[in-house]
Scaffold this active site. Sequence first.
Site, PDB file in Angstrom:
ATOM      1  N   GLU A   1      -1.553  11.402   4.354  1.00  9.00           N
ATOM      2  CA  GLU A   1      -3.086  11.039   5.239  1.00  9.00           C
ATOM      3  C   GLU A   1      -2.449  11.894   6.021  1.00  9.00           C
ATOM      4  O   GLU A   1      -1.366  12.731   5.954  1.00  9.00           O
ATOM      5  CB  GLU A   1      -2.129   9.279   6.126  1.00  9.00           C
ATOM      6  CG  GLU A   1      -3.005   8.708   5.110  1.00  9.00           C
ATOM      7  CD  GLU A   1      -2.813   7.272   5.373  1.00  9.00           C
ATOM      8  OE1 GLU A   1      -3.861   6.678   5.979  1.00  9.00           O
ATOM      9  OE2 GLU A   1      -2.127   6.866   5.817  1.00  9.00           O
TER      10      GLU A   1
ATOM     11  N   GLU B   1       0.873  -1.041  -0.322  1.00  8.29           N
ATOM     12  CA  GLU B   1      -0.042   0.111  -0.324  1.00  8.29           C
ATOM     13  C   GLU B   1       1.025   1.078   0.170  1.00  8.29           C
ATOM     14  O   GLU B   1       1.891   1.360   0.500  1.00  8.29           O
ATOM     15  CB  GLU B   1      -0.989   0.058   1.549  1.00  8.29           C
ATOM     16  CG  GLU B   1      -2.120   1.035   1.507  1.00  8.29           C
ATOM     17  CD  GLU B   1      -2.645   1.133   2.419  1.00  8.29           C
ATOM     18  OE1 GLU B   1      -3.010  -0.100   3.166  1.00  8.29           O
ATOM     19  OE2 GLU B   1      -2.985   2.407   3.183  1.00  8.29           O
TER      20      GLU B   1
END
Length: 322
Positions: free
Chosen positions: A174, A169
């Site tokens: 974020e 991933e």
Amino acid sequence: MMRFCLKVVPLALFTVGCAADDAVDASVSPAEMVGWSLIWSDEFDGPSIDRSKWGFDLDCWGGGNDERQCYADNVKNASLEDGKLVITARKEESSGPALPPHLRKTAEDRKAINTKPFTSARLTTKGKASWRYGRIDVRAKLPQGQGTWPAIWMLPEDNDYGSWAASGEIDIMEAVNMGIACEECSGGLENTIMATLHFGGLWPDNKMASTELPLPGSLEDFHTYSIVWSEGRFDWLINGRHIATKTADDWFTTATDDPNAPFDKPFHLILNLAIGGRLSEDRGAGGVSEDGFPKRFEVDFVRVWKCDDRPVNPHNCIDSGE
């Protein structure tokens, strides 16, 4: 829903000098740099979301993180406004599938329903566009508030090395709880940006490598979040300034001894706004504040670049020979 398949792989390999040193403006992309070509983009200037480029994940699963939203395909949760994609999280109860499609393996799984107190949207290019190596720029303005969790990230188009996180991933950006009071943060407000890779074995034997640092600028402004992905290396940038690097020495997969795996396969892009979940609720003031809803995650553009198929100055980009 009409689906138009576009898959772009592989892309040419390049060095990071073309991205890390030259771009400085918040809205800049490498259009003027030697060797770069734009191969996929969305400027969000149409009347509605382009369904040939984006699909929607629809579930009330919680992402495996105990998030509190149902993801919907609704103009209330995702629409275009003034040349921008706006993903909106709303405080409204909703019900839907308890699991995402890849986990609905039995009749019981397919019938399971969850009810959540918030709705939001998660857009993905899965099945429409995926890339191996290149540069991705996303100019966005982040929502604020305890429990907010916007993300710009990538998952493998095919789990060649197994389910999460053996196939990897890539988190381009974020952020959780932006703008809340934070004594240790610069300016006294939460402004931490995370750049992360997930890899290793199948959950719960997954691993991660992450960098956290303050956002270089105002929370009220748009910023360009970028990743430069070459063979055996990732570089993260904000507004064209280099902020982090990870190399093949920092990751692995239990599925193979290949040093570049799992980040040697095509990945697709995801844009979403989660509410709650362990990452946000375990930080800051804790939990989810219901103040200030709806919350908006605004995206001005997404641009994907590759190097031209010819050797050029190594301070820009080089041909991979593929």
